[in-house]
Design an enzyme around this catalytic site. Sequence first.
Site, PDB file in Angstrom:
ATOM      1  N   ASP A 257      19.714  15.200   6.654  1.00  0.00           N
ATOM      2  CA  ASP A 257      20.570  15.377   7.820  1.00  0.00           C
ATOM      3  C   ASP A 257      19.750  15.584   9.082  1.00  0.00           C
ATOM      4  O   ASP A 257      18.526  15.566   9.071  1.00  0.00           O
ATOM      5  CB  ASP A 257      21.641  16.443   7.581  1.00  0.00           C
ATOM      6  CG  ASP A 257      21.063  17.736   7.107  1.00  0.00           C
ATOM      7  OD1 ASP A 257      20.028  18.124   7.648  1.00  0.00           O
ATOM      8  OD2 ASP A 257      21.641  18.344   6.186  1.00  0.00           O
ATOM      9  N   LYS A 279      25.340  15.330  10.357  1.00  0.00           N
ATOM     10  CA  LYS A 279      25.571  16.768  10.324  1.00  0.00           C
ATOM     11  C   LYS A 279      25.381  17.429  11.678  1.00  0.00           C
ATOM     12  O   LYS A 279      25.198  18.625  11.744  1.00  0.00           O
ATOM     13  CB  LYS A 279      24.673  17.501   9.300  1.00  0.00           C
ATOM     14  CG  LYS A 279      25.232  17.490   7.871  1.00  0.00           C
ATOM     15  CD  LYS A 279      26.467  18.337   7.787  1.00  0.00           C
ATOM     16  CE  LYS A 279      27.180  18.196   6.472  1.00  0.00           C
ATOM     17  NZ  LYS A 279      26.497  18.824   5.384  1.00  0.00           N
ATOM     18  N   MET A 392      24.605  28.103  14.883  1.00  0.00           N
ATOM     19  CA  MET A 392      25.589  27.198  15.477  1.00  0.00           C
ATOM     20  C   MET A 392      26.399  27.904  16.567  1.00  0.00           C
ATOM     21  O   MET A 392      27.612  27.735  16.653  1.00  0.00           O
ATOM     22  CB  MET A 392      26.541  26.660  14.389  1.00  0.00           C
ATOM     23  CG  MET A 392      25.831  25.819  13.367  1.00  0.00           C
ATOM     24  SD  MET A 392      26.883  25.339  11.989  1.00  0.00           S
ATOM     25  CE  MET A 392      26.758  26.754  10.935  1.00  0.00           C
TER      26      MET A 392
HETATM   27  C1  LIG Z   1      24.392  23.942   9.694  1.00  0.00           C
HETATM   28  S1  LIG Z   1      23.329  25.240  10.122  1.00  0.00           S
HETATM   29  C2  LIG Z   1      22.116  25.033   8.907  1.00  0.00           C
HETATM   30  C3  LIG Z   1      21.254  26.214   8.741  1.00  0.00           C
HETATM   31  C4  LIG Z   1      20.130  25.966   7.751  1.00  0.00           C
HETATM   32  N1  LIG Z   1      20.650  25.771   6.437  1.00  0.00           N
HETATM   33  C5  LIG Z   1      19.126  27.118   7.748  1.00  0.00           C
HETATM   34  O1  LIG Z   1      18.986  27.837   6.750  1.00  0.00           O
HETATM   35  O2  LIG Z   1      18.464  27.258   8.778  1.00  0.00           O
HETATM   36  C6  LIG Z   1      22.606  24.616  11.589  1.00  0.00           C
HETATM   37  C7  LIG Z   1      22.199  25.686  12.579  1.00  0.00           C
HETATM   38  O3  LIG Z   1      20.982  26.274  12.198  1.00  0.00           O
HETATM   39  C8  LIG Z   1      20.270  26.669  13.359  1.00  0.00           C
HETATM   40  N2  LIG Z   1      18.954  25.974  13.340  1.00  0.00           N
HETATM   41  C9  LIG Z   1      18.486  25.197  12.362  1.00  0.00           C
HETATM   42  N3  LIG Z   1      17.239  24.771  12.662  1.00  0.00           N
HETATM   43  C10 LIG Z   1      16.944  25.299  13.855  1.00  0.00           C
HETATM   44  C11 LIG Z   1      15.798  25.237  14.713  1.00  0.00           C
HETATM   45  N4  LIG Z   1      14.703  24.531  14.374  1.00  0.00           N
HETATM   46  N5  LIG Z   1      15.830  25.914  15.875  1.00  0.00           N
HETATM   47  C12 LIG Z   1      16.911  26.625  16.215  1.00  0.00           C
HETATM   48  N6  LIG Z   1      18.014  26.732  15.454  1.00  0.00           N
HETATM   49  C13 LIG Z   1      18.026  26.081  14.284  1.00  0.00           C
HETATM   50  C14 LIG Z   1      21.073  26.239  14.544  1.00  0.00           C
HETATM   51  O4  LIG Z   1      21.864  27.349  14.941  1.00  0.00           O
HETATM   52  C15 LIG Z   1      21.926  25.152  13.942  1.00  0.00           C
HETATM   53  O5  LIG Z   1      23.105  24.971  14.684  1.00  0.00           O
END
Ligand SMILES: C[S@@+](CC[C@H](N)C(=O)[O-])C[C@H]1O[C@@H](n2cnc3c(N)ncnc32)[C@H](O)[C@@H]1O
Length: 469
Positions: A257, A279, A392
């Site tokens: 994704d 996603k 998110m």
């Molecule tokens: C659908 S969730 C997935 C989270 C993921 N499974 C995790 O454990 O990080 C997606 C959210 O994770 C956060 N996120 C993921 N990667 C990020 C990054 N590199 N920098 C900032 N926020 C991040 C953001 O808030 C994003 O909207």
Amino acid sequence: MSKSSLPLVLNGERCRFVVIGGGDVATRKVATLVEAGAAVTVVAPEISASIHKLKQDEQPDEGHGRARLNLEERAAADEDYQAGDYVVLATDNESVNRSQAEAARTAGAFVCRTDEPRENDFAFPAVVERLPLKIAISTSGSSPALTRLVRDRIEAFIPQDYSRLGKWMEQLREKYRREGTSSERGRFWRRLMRSQAPDQVLARREDVADRIAEDLFAGKDVTRGEAFLVGAGPGDPDLLTFRALRLIQMADVVFYDRLVSPAILELLPDDCERHYVGKARSDHAVPQDQINQRLVDEAEKGRRVLRLKGGDPFIFGRGGEEIQQLAEAGIPFQVVPGITAASGCSAYAGIPLTHRDHAQSVRFVTGHMKDGSCNLPWSELIHPHQTLVIYMGLVGLPEICSQLIGHGMPADTPIALVEKGTLPDQKVHTGTLSSMPEYVKGREIHAPTLTIVGSVVSLHEVLQWRSGE
Ligand SMILES: C[S@@+](CC[C@H](N)C(=O)[O-])C[C@H]1O[C@@H](n2cnc3c(N)ncnc32)[C@H](O)[C@@H]1O
């Protein structure tokens, strides 16, 4: 001797070593030799306490009841050497090493001078051990620092579990050593190594691996599909686990994704078939139930299916739903945790999520509900010594700030938005609950963004360590 060096493996128990010297260098060599079960005589006017301790701890030789380690506290003499001995010259006196090398060679012994590797008949390689596997690395003494560097890299890259794999293969070899012809056995081992059996052992499923081996030996087709649900971490490929990297490199087909960074996709095998399944908040390129079904379909074709997800697959990642369908279809799967955005972003932003002076607990919530609303249990989130991490939460930020203030959180509570955390273009925006909505309005802030609320955010100014903001 680098060019002429010839790596061989000796049976330590059948060799006799004479170590001249009793200091630090000699101690390291003696420890290695004793570990390998060699017969060792140490000769030096003064022998280190560590070598004496090895002697004290020695178990009598089972075969003969004789000591394997003999210590002689005196100067070395020509009579110390016999033909076929391996002699290690480890004194800090160059002329002693030189004259004893001559005496040892005259007696027909092989010589290793720790102070002059160019003169060596043999050398000690650096070793990475995953018994029964031993990996030896050597520059024949010409560049010990390079040897150590490579050893450390291999040490980090080969999981400890390879010992488990080695032991399993040892047992299997015993089982099949008299079955079939030698060319049948050769073919069996080659096919076994290309099958999923080794990885099943590494996943601690020897029973499955045994069945694959039995089927293969009986000439059955053992192509079995499998799925790997792997957390790719927040973006920086250095944050992958070793297991994630290993499975990424084995994939036949990948479903990934938006949060999986291009640098991580580069680690896939060239011939791996790639499917982007979206996603982004409003861009579900492929609906979730279709993703679940495609994982099952591909695995049923006998392929190694990699489901690669940003962060950790079990944290706001729907990983549970995907493996549920695999489990129902009877597809074997593995789950590999990843560094979740909260850990990655907080570390790379210099914002500890807990700190004895600021927060004793941390809470992860999602700012985006299934129906697009931001319906959080607000009063539960108001706690003076708790850090709040909101995944998110960018779109709902104005509502989040006003609800938190409305439910009693002080308006000057520090808040950080970590934009593209851990990636080369990471940015950290800080402010307060009252100032942040206005701050965001005038700026272009790119997803993914993680929100951190609480007094720990005030530490960012001092603890930030990453440039590029
Ligand atoms: C659908 S969730 C997935 C989270 C993921 N499974 C995790 O454990 O990080 C997606 C959210 O994770 C956060 N996120 C993921 N990667 C990020 C990054 N590199 N920098 C900032 N926020 C991040 C953001 O808030 C994003 O909207």
